[in-house]
Design an enzyme around this catalytic site. Structure first.
Site, mmCIF file in Angstrom:
data_model
loop_
_atom_site.group_PDB
_atom_site.id
_atom_site.type_symbol
_atom_site.label_atom_id
_atom_site.label_comp_id
_atom_site.label_asym_id
_atom_site.label_seq_id
_atom_site.Cartn_x
_atom_site.Cartn_y
_atom_site.Cartn_z
ATOM 1 N N TYR A 96 54.450 65.101 24.387
ATOM 2 C CA TYR A 96 55.080 66.080 23.500
ATOM 3 C C TYR A 96 55.501 65.382 22.216
ATOM 4 O O TYR A 96 56.467 64.627 22.176
ATOM 5 C CB TYR A 96 56.293 66.725 24.163
ATOM 6 C CG TYR A 96 55.990 67.472 25.435
ATOM 7 C CD1 TYR A 96 54.690 67.854 25.759
ATOM 8 C CD2 TYR A 96 57.001 67.797 26.333
ATOM 9 C CE1 TYR A 96 54.415 68.538 26.936
ATOM 10 C CE2 TYR A 96 56.736 68.489 27.506
ATOM 11 C CZ TYR A 96 55.443 68.851 27.807
ATOM 12 O OH TYR A 96 55.173 69.525 28.973
ATOM 13 N N PRO A 242 57.376 79.792 32.258
ATOM 14 C CA PRO A 242 58.020 80.777 33.148
ATOM 15 C C PRO A 242 58.249 82.132 32.491
ATOM 16 O O PRO A 242 58.462 83.125 33.196
ATOM 17 C CB PRO A 242 59.343 80.106 33.518
ATOM 18 C CG PRO A 242 59.635 79.207 32.356
ATOM 19 C CD PRO A 242 58.288 78.695 31.920
#
Length: 322
Positions: A96, A242
């Site tokens: 990241y 999610p």
């Protein structure tokens, strides 16, 4: 009375209000908090007690998950606020940025509060923005662990996850390098990301695996078999995306089939989807991510929303039909 839980409950209610939850939804959240059902935890690897609603730090980067976030100070505020709201499980990866996300976490939170679990990943390289190339060579993974330790200012990584299996390298060789790092005291527990049940069982022949991180949400359940396996084995299941992720899959986009159900509970679709996940399985550890303080508080407030069995089933059916 658990004063820490009380503080988290109060902060969660404040967060719900700040996120613009309507009065009826706020009343439901407060009622749920008063029953003691909020703040559920999971024992990861039998020794790490984490609050089940964590934070995924990937969005605290530049466009294409590349470089530093546009507003670095705001990103630090988001991380600190997450901890203030009771989050003690933060997920990141060396890819990241690459690297900037781990550095940012250390800049914002080091020295780390007691009980904070930082999970990172390695084995996915970044040639450029939006590009991901697995690298499971043992020598590369050993180096990746050492560099993550340095960037995060840790002596030991509580949870290190193999970001992707490299099909060009036998998985036993990749995991062998990680087991050596674990035996050397550099890693506490090991997890896997984007794997099948067969791949989990293959990895467990090399070392204990405590968690799986696969894509999963109320409208994307391709990893149902892996979730069921984790539940049977009492392993943590960390659903990435999610709340659908970005783009067309995002559950926050207008026209979502769950909007009517969310309105019925006076909460957002995102909050409803997170509450559904938390009640789907006791091993579920959602890590919704955001670069917005308001969205962070909205996400964390979802922990307080308790759905009855009938409500959960109705929402489940609506999502399946959509």
């Amino acid at each position: 009375m658990d004063t820490d839980l009380t503080r988290r409950t109060f902060l969660g209610v404040i967060a719900a209000s700040a996120a613009g939850v309507l009065t009826g939804g706020l009343q439901k959240i407060v009622a749920a908090a008063s029953t003691g059902k909020s703040g559920e935890t999971f024992l990861l690897g039998d020794d790490l007690l984490v609050n089940r609603l964590g934070f995924g730090a990937m969005r605290l980067t530049g466009e294409g998950i590349w470089g530093w976030p546009p507003d670095r100070e705001n990103a630090k505020k988001v991380l600190r606020r997450a901890v203030e709201l009771g989050v003690n499980f933060i997920d990141t990866a060396d890819a990241y940025g690459p690297e900037t996300n781990e550095l940012l976490i250390a800049q914002a939170l080091y020295p780390y509060p007691k009980g904070l679990v930082i999970a990172t990943k390695g084995g996915n390289t970044r040639p450029g923005p939006g590009q991901w190339v697995p690298d499971g060579r043992p020598e590369y993974l050993a180096q990746a662990v050492d560099k993550s330790l340095k960037r995060l200012k840790l002596e030991r990584i509580d949870l290190w996850q193999l970001h992707r299996i490299d099909r060009k390298v036998p998985v036993e060789e990749s995991l062998g390098a990680i087991k050596k790092a674990q035996d050397a005291g550099k890693i506490r527990h090991i997890g896997l990301s984007e794997v099948t049940v067969a791949e989990i069982e293959q990895a467990k022949k090399v070392m204990p695996i405590v968690s799986i991180q696969n894509r999963y949400n109320i409208t994307d359940r391709e990893s149902e078999a892996a979730l069921n396996y984790c539940e049977q084995q009492k392993m943590g299941f960390i659903p990435w995306a999610p709340i659908g992720g970005s783009g067309t899959r995002s559950l926050s986009k207008a026209g979502n089939a769950l909007e009517a159900e969310a309105k019925r509970h006076n909460v957002s679709v995102v909050q409803l989807a997170l509450a559904w996940l938390l009640q789907k399985s006791p091993v579920m550890l959602p890590i919704p991510g955001t670069s917005s303080l308001a969205h962070l508080e909205e996400n964390i407030a979802a922990e307080k929303l308790q759905l009855s069995a009938e409500e959960w089933k109705r929402i489940d059916a609506v999502a399946r039909e959509s």
